[in-house]
Design an enzyme around this catalytic site. Structure first.
Site, short mmCIF file in Angstrom:
data_model
loop_
_atom_site.label_atom_id
_atom_site.label_comp_id
_atom_site.label_asym_id
_atom_site.label_seq_id
_atom_site.Cartn_x
_atom_site.Cartn_y
_atom_site.Cartn_z
N GLN A 99 0.85 -1.20 0.00
CA GLN A 99 0.00 0.00 0.00
C GLN A 99 0.88 1.25 0.00
OE1 GLN A 99 -3.52 -0.66 2.94
NE2 GLN A 99 -1.90 -2.09 3.57
N ILE A 101 3.83 4.00 -1.19
CA ILE A 101 4.11 4.71 -2.45
C ILE A 101 5.57 5.17 -2.51
CG2 ILE A 101 1.72 5.47 -2.70
CD1 ILE A 101 2.50 8.18 -1.51
N HIS A 117 -1.46 1.58 -4.20
CA HIS A 117 -1.79 3.01 -4.09
C HIS A 117 -0.87 3.86 -4.94
CE1 HIS A 117 -3.86 2.02 -0.03
NE2 HIS A 117 -4.59 1.72 -1.07
N CYS A 128 -0.64 16.11 -21.65
CA CYS A 128 0.07 15.38 -22.74
C CYS A 128 0.62 14.05 -22.29
CB CYS A 128 1.19 16.27 -23.28
SG CYS A 128 2.62 16.35 -22.16
N ASN A 209 2.87 -7.42 12.94
CA ASN A 209 2.44 -6.04 13.10
C ASN A 209 2.71 -5.58 14.53
OD1 ASN A 209 1.12 -3.99 11.33
ND2 ASN A 209 -0.26 -3.82 13.09
N1 APR Z 1 6.83 -3.08 12.41
C1 APR Z 1 5.60 -3.66 12.42
N2 APR Z 1 4.44 -2.93 12.42
C2 APR Z 1 4.56 -1.59 12.43
C3 APR Z 1 5.81 -0.93 12.44
C4 APR Z 1 6.98 -1.74 12.43
N3 APR Z 1 8.20 -1.20 12.43
N4 APR Z 1 5.58 0.43 12.45
C5 APR Z 1 4.23 0.59 12.46
N5 APR Z 1 3.64 -0.62 12.45
C6 APR Z 1 2.20 -0.92 12.36
C7 APR Z 1 1.31 -0.07 13.24
O1 APR Z 1 1.09 -0.77 14.46
C8 APR Z 1 0.03 0.02 12.40
O2 APR Z 1 -0.91 -1.00 12.76
O3 APR Z 1 1.85 -0.63 11.02
C9 APR Z 1 0.49 -0.22 10.96
C10 APR Z 1 0.39 1.01 10.09
O4 APR Z 1 -0.97 1.29 9.90
P1 APR Z 1 -1.37 2.62 9.11
O5 APR Z 1 -0.61 3.77 9.65
O6 APR Z 1 -2.87 2.65 9.10
O7 APR Z 1 -0.83 2.38 7.63
P2 APR Z 1 -1.50 1.51 6.49
O8 APR Z 1 -2.21 0.32 7.05
O9 APR Z 1 -0.45 1.24 5.47
O10 APR Z 1 -2.57 2.54 5.86
C11 APR Z 1 -3.24 2.11 4.69
O11 APR Z 1 -4.16 4.33 4.48
O12 APR Z 1 -4.14 6.62 4.22
C12 APR Z 1 -4.06 5.44 3.59
O13 APR Z 1 -3.10 5.31 1.49
C13 APR Z 1 -2.78 5.31 2.84
O14 APR Z 1 -1.69 3.28 2.17
C14 APR Z 1 -2.24 3.96 3.28
C15 APR Z 1 -3.47 3.28 3.81
#
Ligand code: APR
Length: 236
Positions: A99, A101, A117, A128, A209
């Site tokens: 997800q 970018i 994404h 263009c 996670n």
């Molecule tokens: N190791 C494991 N997990 C991690 C780490 C890490 N180092 N750092 C953060 N996390 C976990 C957090 O606990 C959280 O649950 O990663 C998760 C990140 O969640 P989000 O911030 O919601 O990111 P994401 O799930 O990618 O969001 C999805 O939301 O806004 C949109 O387009 C955007 O692609 C994004 C989408």
């Protein structure tokens, strides 16, 4: 960790499904954690600023936010990106579905990457269709204009925009044919991306996670910790 090692040893068609948590160990904040982008105070919420309508109605403000927060061109791949690229090189991983970018999987050497994404590394003139790099956008001022005068738009899926159908098909096919799906660094709260996990028909569903997710109960293995640290312990 022992179980993860056994699963990786046994698997030949791993798919890695990742989110912003895969890049936090590269210094890029995620979105919904305590220190995430969506927790930072803005007059207009980041989710609004990263929307299709806001891009066209407040283009100047969009690019000010985008250059400041969405172009971490200084970031390097971390241990997670590197191990995933290594797994592909060894013929054990067939695809990354991300997800993110930021392009860090490709920078680490991953070849088959489905960017649900989009990517900051492709920017297209709406008039263009000429392509520009992320560096050119970062170096430009105000609203980036093409040599033809048209508006240059990042190839990132903004809120309110559809995902690229070819990318979706590729990602679904990979997940449906995987023997192991490793889901990592995502809160699994944004659809349709979060729904892709339901195409998995293989043997092992693994979640790595830091915080709990809605998927925890349905997994064969759940590891709560840092994905870079955890994957760096995998011996190949
Ligand atoms: N190791 C494991 N997990 C991690 C780490 C890490 N180092 N750092 C953060 N996390 C976990 C957090 O606990 C959280 O649950 O990663 C998760 C990140 O969640 P989000 O911030 O919601 O990111 P994401 O799930 O990618 O969001 C999805 O939301 O806004 C949109 O387009 C955007 O692609 C994004 C989408």
């Amino acid at each position: 960790m022992k179980t993860l090692q056994q699963i990786v040893d046994e698997s030949e068609r791993i798919v890695f499904f990742g989110g912003a948590g895969v890049s936090t160990e590269s210094g890029i904040p995620d979105f919904r954690s305590e220190d995430g982008l969506y927790r930072q105070k803005y007059t207009v919420s980041p989710e609004t600023m990263l929307s299709h309508d806001y891009f066209f109605s407040h283009t100047e403000e969009f690019f000010a936010f985008y250059r400041e927060k969405m172009l971490p061109l200084w970031a390097e791949p971390n241990a997670a990106h590197k191990k995933i690229a290594e797994l592909e090189k060894r013929g054990k991983l067939i695809a990354v579905v991300t997800q993110n970018i930021d392009g860090l999987h490709q920078k680490a050497g991953s070849k088959t990457v489905f960017e649900l994404h989009g990517t900051v590394h492709k920017n297209t003139c709406v008039k263009c269709r000429k392509s520009y790099s992320a560096e050119e956008i970062a170096a430009s001022k105000g609203i980036p204009r093409c040599s033809c005068g048209g508006l240059v738009k990042p190839d990132v899926v903004l809120y309110g925009e559809p995902l690229d159908s070819e990318t979706v098909n590729g990602a679904v096919r990979a997940i449906a044919s995987a023997d192991t799906l490793i889901v990592a660094g995502t809160s699994l709260t944004v659809y349709p991306a979060a729904g892709f996990v339901s195409y998995f028909r293989g043997k092992y569903l693994v979640l790595i996670n830091r915080d709990p997710t809605p998927l925890d109960g349905a997994c064969d293995l759940v590891l709560h910790g840092k994905v870079g640290e955890i994957l760096s312990e995998i011996q190949l």
